[in-house]
Design a protein around this motif. Structure first.
Motif, PDB file in Angstrom:
ATOM      1  N   ASP A 134      35.688  46.173  28.337  1.00 26.56           N
ATOM      2  CA  ASP A 134      34.996  45.190  29.159  1.00 26.56           C
ATOM      3  C   ASP A 134      34.514  45.861  30.443  1.00 26.56           C
ATOM      4  O   ASP A 134      35.306  46.430  31.197  1.00 26.56           O
ATOM      5  CB  ASP A 134      35.949  44.032  29.477  1.00 26.56           C
ATOM      6  CG  ASP A 134      35.236  42.860  30.111  1.00 26.56           C
ATOM      7  OD1 ASP A 134      33.993  42.901  30.190  1.00 26.56           O
ATOM      8  OD2 ASP A 134      35.921  41.903  30.528  1.00 26.56           O
ATOM      9  N   ALA A 136      33.206  44.439  33.158  1.00 26.06           N
ATOM     10  CA  ALA A 136      33.661  43.712  34.346  1.00 26.06           C
ATOM     11  C   ALA A 136      35.099  44.099  34.695  1.00 26.06           C
ATOM     12  O   ALA A 136      35.448  44.251  35.875  1.00 26.06           O
ATOM     13  CB  ALA A 136      33.568  42.206  34.104  1.00 26.06           C
ATOM     14  N   GLU A 139      35.066  47.566  36.301  1.00 27.57           N
ATOM     15  CA  GLU A 139      34.613  47.487  37.693  1.00 27.57           C
ATOM     16  C   GLU A 139      35.712  46.962  38.603  1.00 27.57           C
ATOM     17  O   GLU A 139      35.915  47.464  39.715  1.00 27.57           O
ATOM     18  CB  GLU A 139      33.380  46.581  37.792  1.00 27.57           C
ATOM     19  CG  GLU A 139      32.110  47.194  37.239  1.00 27.57           C
ATOM     20  CD  GLU A 139      30.968  46.210  37.166  1.00 27.57           C
ATOM     21  OE1 GLU A 139      31.101  45.088  37.722  1.00 27.57           O
ATOM     22  OE2 GLU A 139      29.947  46.547  36.543  1.00 27.57           O
ATOM     23  N   TRP A 140      36.431  45.949  38.150  1.00 29.78           N
ATOM     24  CA  TRP A 140      37.512  45.376  38.955  1.00 29.78           C
ATOM     25  C   TRP A 140      38.623  46.396  39.175  1.00 29.78           C
ATOM     26  O   TRP A 140      39.166  46.516  40.263  1.00 29.78           O
ATOM     27  CB  TRP A 140      38.088  44.138  38.252  1.00 29.78           C
ATOM     28  CG  TRP A 140      39.092  43.416  39.088  1.00 29.78           C
ATOM     29  CD1 TRP A 140      38.853  42.412  39.968  1.00 29.78           C
ATOM     30  CD2 TRP A 140      40.508  43.653  39.124  1.00 29.78           C
ATOM     31  NE1 TRP A 140      40.033  42.006  40.551  1.00 29.78           N
ATOM     32  CE2 TRP A 140      41.057  42.752  40.051  1.00 29.78           C
ATOM     33  CE3 TRP A 140      41.356  44.531  38.467  1.00 29.78           C
ATOM     34  CZ2 TRP A 140      42.413  42.698  40.339  1.00 29.78           C
ATOM     35  CZ3 TRP A 140      42.704  44.499  38.759  1.00 29.78           C
ATOM     36  CH2 TRP A 140      43.229  43.586  39.678  1.00 29.78           C
TER      37      TRP A 140
END
Length: 197
Positions: A134, A136, A139-140
């Protein structure tokens, strides 16, 4: 040896074999009744093909066959399933999962889908090791380095402990003056995260 005596011997042999076969049937029925039909957890046994040479999604196993020579002599052999370790993408959870599946299952995956095949096979995909895909989530993790959730340590102490001084420490502290004894007790409690009563 007369015909009559040989006839008696054969009848006694027949009666003995009948008696033995009845005993064998009874013992088999007792064994069958004592065994319990417990369901096997397929998830733990099927992890990465630990249950043997078996496809995790279709349950395909080896087939019994023969090798036939030129003189038509037959020898038993196993025709193994074509199993491969395959990293499969799970689109619903956006992660990769490593499975041991047959080549037939690889072809069927595109047609039916991973979740449907795993449900039919009784395989819990969430219990398998995975690799996150994933964007996202990546990035987190990059933005919050070191803040990702970790598994709780069940043995970790929940709070400050009651004051406990070992006997060897008490023997040493008894030689000190009352003020020094109180200071040493306080220092010992702070060092080992204990509360003073």
């Amino acid at each position: 040896m007369s015909v009559q005596s040989s006839l008696q011997a054969t009848t006694s042999l027949v009666s003995q074999t009948k008696h033995l076969s009845n005993q064998f049937r009874k013992s088999c029925s007792v064994k069958a009744s004592t065994t319990t039909s417990s369901s096997i957890d397929t998830n733990t046994f099927a992890l990465h093909g630990k249950s043997g040479r078996k496809c995790m999604l279709t349950g395909k196993r080896a087939n019994n066959g023969y090798t036939v020579s030129f003189s038509h002599i037959r020898n038993k052999k196993l025709q193994q399933a074509n199993l491969q370790y395959k990293r499969v993408y799970w689109p619903e959870q956006k992660r990769y999962i490593r499975l041991r599946i047959s080549t037939k299952a690889i072809k069927t995956l595109n047609k039916v889908g991973l979740e449907k095949m795993a449900k039919d096979a009784g395989l819990d995909l969430m219990s398998l090791a995975y690799q996150q895909a994933d964007e996202a989530r990546a990035e987190w993790l990059a933005a919050n380095a070191g803040e990702e959730p970790t598994r709780k340590d069940k043995r970790a102490p929940t709070g400050p402990k009651k004051l406990f001084i070992p006997k060897w420490k008490e023997a040493r502290m008894s030689k000190l003056s009352p003020e020094a004894k109180d200071a040493e007790t306080k220092r010992f409690a702070e060092k080992y995260n204990m509360t003073l009563a």
